[in-house]
Design a protein around this motif. Structure first.
Motif, PDB file in Angstrom:
ATOM      1  N   THR A 122      18.285  48.732  35.433  1.00 29.22           N
ATOM      2  CA  THR A 122      18.047  48.118  36.507  1.00 29.22           C
ATOM      3  C   THR A 122      18.578  46.334  36.217  1.00 29.22           C
ATOM      4  OG1 THR A 122      16.581  49.002  37.648  1.00 29.22           O
ATOM      5  CG2 THR A 122      17.057  46.367  38.602  1.00 29.22           C
ATOM      6  N   ILE A 123      20.021  45.827  35.778  1.00 25.29           N
ATOM      7  CA  ILE A 123      20.651  44.852  36.225  1.00 25.29           C
ATOM      8  C   ILE A 123      20.309  44.153  36.956  1.00 25.29           C
ATOM      9  CG2 ILE A 123      22.876  45.496  37.203  1.00 25.29           C
ATOM     10  CD1 ILE A 123      24.131  43.989  34.618  1.00 25.29           C
ATOM     11  N   SER A 124      20.158  42.348  36.556  1.00 22.70           N
ATOM     12  CA  SER A 124      19.727  41.591  37.146  1.00 22.70           C
ATOM     13  C   SER A 124      19.669  39.992  37.062  1.00 22.70           C
ATOM     14  CB  SER A 124      18.312  41.797  37.920  1.00 22.70           C
ATOM     15  OG  SER A 124      17.771  41.000  36.848  1.00 22.70           O
ATOM     16  N   ARG A 125      20.520  39.394  36.995  1.00 26.09           N
ATOM     17  CA  ARG A 125      21.002  38.330  36.988  1.00 26.09           C
ATOM     18  C   ARG A 125      20.080  36.845  38.013  1.00 26.09           C
ATOM     19  NH1 ARG A 125      27.068  37.825  38.314  1.00 26.09           N
ATOM     20  NH2 ARG A 125      26.826  35.230  37.230  1.00 26.09           N
ATOM     21  N   ASP A 126      20.596  35.828  37.512  1.00 19.81           N
ATOM     22  CA  ASP A 126      19.657  34.862  37.543  1.00 19.81           C
ATOM     23  C   ASP A 126      20.584  33.619  36.695  1.00 19.81           C
ATOM     24  OD1 ASP A 126      17.990  32.008  38.431  1.00 19.81           O
ATOM     25  OD2 ASP A 126      16.009  32.947  37.411  1.00 19.81           O
ATOM     26  N   ASN A 127      21.453  33.208  38.472  1.00 18.11           N
ATOM     27  CA  ASN A 127      22.041  31.865  37.987  1.00 18.11           C
ATOM     28  C   ASN A 127      21.377  30.404  37.724  1.00 18.11           C
ATOM     29  OD1 ASN A 127      24.226  33.900  38.397  1.00 18.11           O
ATOM     30  ND2 ASN A 127      24.825  33.622  40.242  1.00 18.11           N
ATOM     31  N   THR A 128      20.724  30.399  38.218  1.00 22.43           N
ATOM     32  CA  THR A 128      20.115  28.760  38.634  1.00 22.43           C
ATOM     33  C   THR A 128      19.488  29.243  36.124  1.00 22.43           C
ATOM     34  OG1 THR A 128      18.276  29.803  38.972  1.00 22.43           O
ATOM     35  CG2 THR A 128      19.045  28.751  40.602  1.00 22.43           C
ATOM     36  N   ARG A 129      19.328  29.934  36.085  1.00 28.66           N
ATOM     37  CA  ARG A 129      18.525  29.980  34.326  1.00 28.66           C
ATOM     38  C   ARG A 129      20.260  30.255  33.712  1.00 28.66           C
ATOM     39  NH1 ARG A 129      13.372  29.931  33.687  1.00 28.66           N
ATOM     40  NH2 ARG A 129      11.851  30.247  35.396  1.00 28.66           N
ATOM     41  N   ASN A 130      21.165  30.805  33.713  1.00 30.19           N
ATOM     42  CA  ASN A 130      22.487  31.411  33.560  1.00 30.19           C
ATOM     43  C   ASN A 130      22.010  32.575  32.127  1.00 30.19           C
ATOM     44  OD1 ASN A 130      24.674  29.848  33.556  1.00 30.19           O
ATOM     45  ND2 ASN A 130      25.197  29.344  31.823  1.00 30.19           N
ATOM     46  N   THR A 131      21.327  33.285  32.941  1.00 31.98           N
ATOM     47  CA  THR A 131      21.161  34.590  32.273  1.00 31.98           C
ATOM     48  C   THR A 131      21.061  35.513  33.028  1.00 31.98           C
ATOM     49  OG1 THR A 131      19.468  33.347  31.111  1.00 31.98           O
ATOM     50  CG2 THR A 131      19.164  34.947  31.476  1.00 31.98           C
TER      51      THR A 131
ATOM     52  N   GLY B 284      28.224  41.935  32.799  1.00 27.00           N
ATOM     53  CA  GLY B 284      27.756  43.458  32.170  1.00 27.00           C
ATOM     54  C   GLY B 284      27.221  44.176  30.881  1.00 27.00           C
ATOM     55  N   TRP B 285      27.195  45.118  30.757  1.00 29.47           N
ATOM     56  CA  TRP B 285      25.806  45.143  29.666  1.00 29.47           C
ATOM     57  C   TRP B 285      26.512  46.505  29.252  1.00 29.47           C
ATOM     58  CZ3 TRP B 285      22.633  42.937  26.851  1.00 29.47           C
ATOM     59  CH2 TRP B 285      22.166  41.966  27.771  1.00 29.47           C
ATOM     60  N   PHE B 286      27.524  47.097  28.347  1.00 31.81           N
ATOM     61  CA  PHE B 286      27.655  47.754  27.154  1.00 31.81           C
ATOM     62  C   PHE B 286      26.490  48.326  26.204  1.00 31.81           C
ATOM     63  CE2 PHE B 286      31.824  47.693  29.429  1.00 31.81           C
ATOM     64  CZ  PHE B 286      31.753  47.159  29.619  1.00 31.81           C
ATOM     65  N   ARG B 287      26.777  49.107  25.638  1.00 28.10           N
ATOM     66  CA  ARG B 287      25.796  49.809  24.330  1.00 28.10           C
ATOM     67  C   ARG B 287      27.205  50.513  23.278  1.00 28.10           C
ATOM     68  NH1 ARG B 287      21.484  53.980  26.906  1.00 28.10           N
ATOM     69  NH2 ARG B 287      23.204  55.855  27.218  1.00 28.10           N
ATOM     70  N   GLN B 288      26.937  50.226  21.954  1.00 28.12           N
ATOM     71  CA  GLN B 288      27.136  51.251  20.792  1.00 28.12           C
ATOM     72  C   GLN B 288      26.269  51.414  19.940  1.00 28.12           C
ATOM     73  OE1 GLN B 288      30.537  49.298  19.252  1.00 28.12           O
ATOM     74  NE2 GLN B 288      31.538  51.118  18.859  1.00 28.12           N
ATOM     75  N   ALA B 289      26.413  53.401  20.002  1.00 24.67           N
ATOM     76  CA  ALA B 289      25.661  53.362  19.024  1.00 24.67           C
ATOM     77  C   ALA B 289      27.043  54.434  17.779  1.00 24.67           C
ATOM     78  CB  ALA B 289      25.157  55.488  19.502  1.00 24.67           C
ATOM     79  N   PRO B 290      25.676  54.073  16.551  1.00 22.41           N
ATOM     80  CA  PRO B 290      26.657  54.515  15.676  1.00 22.41           C
ATOM     81  C   PRO B 290      27.452  55.743  15.307  1.00 22.41           C
ATOM     82  CG  PRO B 290      24.387  53.860  14.898  1.00 22.41           C
ATOM     83  CD  PRO B 290      24.322  53.454  16.094  1.00 22.41           C
ATOM     84  N   GLY B 291      28.907  55.393  15.069  1.00 26.94           N
ATOM     85  CA  GLY B 291      30.201  56.292  14.702  1.00 26.94           C
ATOM     86  C   GLY B 291      30.825  56.891  16.551  1.00 26.94           C
ATOM     87  N   LYS B 292      30.476  56.200  17.672  1.00 25.92           N
ATOM     88  CA  LYS B 292      30.133  55.951  18.920  1.00 25.92           C
ATOM     89  C   LYS B 292      31.348  55.311  18.922  1.00 25.92           C
ATOM     90  CE  LYS B 292      26.832  59.322  20.256  1.00 25.92           C
ATOM     91  NZ  LYS B 292      25.622  60.245  21.416  1.00 25.92           N
ATOM     92  N   GLU B 293      31.394  55.736  20.596  1.00 23.25           N
ATOM     93  CA  GLU B 293      32.612  54.305  21.413  1.00 23.25           C
ATOM     94  C   GLU B 293      32.291  53.214  22.054  1.00 23.25           C
ATOM     95  OE1 GLU B 293      37.043  55.726  21.521  1.00 23.25           O
ATOM     96  OE2 GLU B 293      35.768  55.256  23.067  1.00 23.25           O
TER      97      GLU B 293
ATOM     98  N   GLY C 110      24.302  40.454  43.988  1.00 22.32           N
ATOM     99  CA  GLY C 110      23.850  42.004  45.535  1.00 22.32           C
ATOM    100  C   GLY C 110      25.005  42.929  45.292  1.00 22.32           C
ATOM    101  N   ILE C 111      25.744  43.462  44.341  1.00 23.79           N
ATOM    102  CA  ILE C 111      26.074  44.683  44.014  1.00 23.79           C
ATOM    103  C   ILE C 111      26.402  44.860  42.665  1.00 23.79           C
ATOM    104  CG2 ILE C 111      28.543  46.194  44.125  1.00 23.79           C
ATOM    105  CD1 ILE C 111      29.243  44.381  46.367  1.00 23.79           C
ATOM    106  N   SER C 112      25.602  46.103  42.518  1.00 18.44           N
ATOM    107  CA  SER C 112      25.412  46.328  40.653  1.00 18.44           C
ATOM    108  C   SER C 112      25.939  47.731  40.317  1.00 18.44           C
ATOM    109  CB  SER C 112      24.133  46.399  40.736  1.00 18.44           C
ATOM    110  OG  SER C 112      23.593  47.306  41.166  1.00 18.44           O
ATOM    111  N   ASP C 113      26.264  48.114  39.531  1.00 18.66           N
ATOM    112  CA  ASP C 113      27.045  49.267  38.909  1.00 18.66           C
ATOM    113  C   ASP C 113      26.263  50.164  37.829  1.00 18.66           C
ATOM    114  OD1 ASP C 113      29.555  48.323  40.064  1.00 18.66           O
ATOM    115  OD2 ASP C 113      29.417  49.795  41.029  1.00 18.66           O
ATOM    116  N   TYR C 114      26.160  51.324  37.423  1.00 24.85           N
ATOM    117  CA  TYR C 114      25.532  51.933  36.550  1.00 24.85           C
ATOM    118  C   TYR C 114      26.160  52.966  35.972  1.00 24.85           C
ATOM    119  CZ  TYR C 114      21.787  49.303  38.211  1.00 24.85           C
ATOM    120  OH  TYR C 114      20.875  48.035  38.499  1.00 24.85           O
ATOM    121  N   ALA C 115      26.125  53.750  34.776  1.00 25.15           N
ATOM    122  CA  ALA C 115      26.156  54.280  34.021  1.00 25.15           C
ATOM    123  C   ALA C 115      25.418  55.934  34.332  1.00 25.15           C
ATOM    124  CB  ALA C 115      26.336  54.588  32.340  1.00 25.15           C
TER     125      ALA C 115
END
Length: 123
Positions: A69-78, A35-44, A56-61
């Protein structure tokens, strides 16, 4: 244990793009939801995107849908987060995270976290 290190943040003008990377070590992330998350100053900390272990499946705010676009390369562990059409309100520290189990949007459900990478979008 899974160690995560984010990179790719920086200063970009509104309308620009960035590609964030999350390099994992310690063990393979091939069975982990990422997952990817973000936090701005003063915010949760808020959910940005998540991807299943297979990629194969992704979700977005709603705030980034159509721009991220979220993606992954399991061969690169990234995992990656491509952000386009960036807005000043996207300015935040971006964190990647990993968990076993299903895709969820709550940051409390993720077990492993990186240290974060700063993204600043100028208007």
């Amino acid at each position: 244990q899974v160690q995560l290190v984010e990179s790719g943040g920086g200063l970009v003008q509104a309308g620009g793009s960035l590609r964030l990377s999350c390099a994992a070590s310690g063990r393979s992330i091939s069975t982990y939801v990422m997952g990817w998350f973000r936090q701005a100053p003063g915010k949760e900390r808020e959910f940005v995107a998540a991807i299943s272990w297979s990629g194969g499946i992704s979700d977005y705010a709603d705030s980034v849908k159509g721009r991220a676009t979220i993606s992954r390369d399991n061969t690169r562990n990234t995992a990656y987060l491509q952000m386009n059409s960036l807005k000043p309100e996207d300015t935040a520290v971006y964190y990647c995270a990993a968990r076993l189990g299903g895709r969820v949007t709550s940051h409390q459900a993720y077990n492993y976290w990186g240290q974060g990478t700063q993204v600043t979008v100028s208007s």
